[in-house]
Design a protein around this motif. Structure first.
Motif, short mmCIF file in Angstrom:
data_model
loop_
_atom_site.label_atom_id
_atom_site.label_comp_id
_atom_site.label_asym_id
_atom_site.label_seq_id
_atom_site.Cartn_x
_atom_site.Cartn_y
_atom_site.Cartn_z
N ILE A 185 44.05 -123.95 -5.81
CA ILE A 185 44.63 -125.08 -6.80
C ILE A 185 46.04 -125.45 -6.22
CG2 ILE A 185 45.61 -123.91 -8.68
CD1 ILE A 185 44.67 -126.34 -10.15
N PHE A 210 48.55 -132.75 -10.38
CA PHE A 210 47.64 -132.19 -9.98
C PHE A 210 46.24 -133.33 -10.50
CE2 PHE A 210 50.45 -128.87 -10.43
CZ PHE A 210 50.10 -127.88 -9.41
N HIS A 213 42.46 -133.25 -12.00
CA HIS A 213 41.18 -132.99 -12.80
C HIS A 213 40.14 -133.86 -12.69
CE1 HIS A 213 39.00 -130.82 -15.45
NE2 HIS A 213 38.61 -131.99 -16.15
N ILE A 235 39.36 -129.33 -18.80
CA ILE A 235 40.55 -129.38 -18.45
C ILE A 235 41.54 -128.25 -18.89
CG2 ILE A 235 41.50 -130.74 -20.57
CD1 ILE A 235 42.95 -132.81 -18.31
N THR A 280 40.62 -125.38 -18.31
CA THR A 280 40.42 -124.55 -17.21
C THR A 280 41.66 -124.88 -16.01
OG1 THR A 280 38.37 -123.98 -17.68
CG2 THR A 280 38.90 -123.52 -15.22
N THR A 281 41.63 -126.05 -15.79
CA THR A 281 42.72 -126.67 -15.04
C THR A 281 43.88 -126.52 -14.94
OG1 THR A 281 41.00 -128.47 -14.12
CG2 THR A 281 43.44 -128.75 -13.47
N TRP A 282 44.61 -126.84 -16.41
CA TRP A 282 45.72 -126.03 -16.93
C TRP A 282 46.05 -124.63 -16.64
CZ3 TRP A 282 50.04 -128.58 -18.31
CH2 TRP A 282 49.70 -130.11 -18.60
N ARG A 293 44.87 -122.88 -14.63
CA ARG A 293 44.73 -122.34 -13.10
C ARG A 293 46.25 -122.92 -12.74
NH1 ARG A 293 40.79 -124.44 -9.10
NH2 ARG A 293 41.78 -122.77 -7.89
#
Length: 161
Positions: free
Chosen positions: A4, A97, A99, A106, A108-110, A112
């Motif tokens: 990421i 970033f 998504h 979302i 999961t993105t946070w 990471r």
């Protein structure tokens, strides 16, 4: 899964945001934050609203949960209903970033960003509000599309090894 990385670094402009501000327990946030967005969308246009972007702002957190504002940019707080939350976003340096896909993923993105990128990215949190930007690339009917996550950062001062 690819590493990421920010899609860009950007100096953000000051904004006045207005909307619904609520506290969510982490254990209930996957249900309660979407409910907050539903209530917010039912409010319609906010007095003094600027543009059509919506913002999801992490206002603060503790061990049990997070305070979250879903709102829009306004040109001033004059005329804004008293029951709505207000927030002044200052000019900051951000790592931005992306998504893509269903909004339900979302978190999961946070995670990471916080647990993979921050420990190795050379930056630390500026301890300012971080936010999600929902623009025309996100479809509110399907809950899918592209969202930007803006993280306020400071360069980490690491001693040379």
């Amino acid at each position: 899964m690819p590493k990421i990385e920010p899609i860009r670094f950007q100096r953000g402009s000051p904004m006045l945001l207005c909307g619904l501000r609520r506290y969510h327990l982490y254990t209930e946030s996957s249900r309660s934050i979407p409910e907050q967005w539903e209530v917010f969308r039912s409010l319609g246009k906010i007095p003094g609203q600027v543009g059509s972007n919506c913002y999801g702002v992490m206002c603060g957190h503790d061990a049990g949960g997070i305070e979250y504002l879903c709102g829009v940019e306004v040109d001033s707080f004059a005329g804004v209903p008293a029951e709505l939350g207000r927030m002044h976003i200052l000019e900051e340096e951000y790592a931005v970033f992306g998504h893509s896909g269903q909004i339900s993923t979302i978190r999961t993105t946070w995670e990471r960003i916080l647990h993979e990128w921050f420990p190795n990215g050379g930056y630390r949190s500026a301890n300012k509000p971080d936010f999600e930007v929902y623009d025309q690339r996100f479809d509110t009917r399907t809950g899918s599309g592209d969202v930007e996550i803006w993280i306020a950062i400071e360069k980490e001062n690491r001693p040379d090894a």
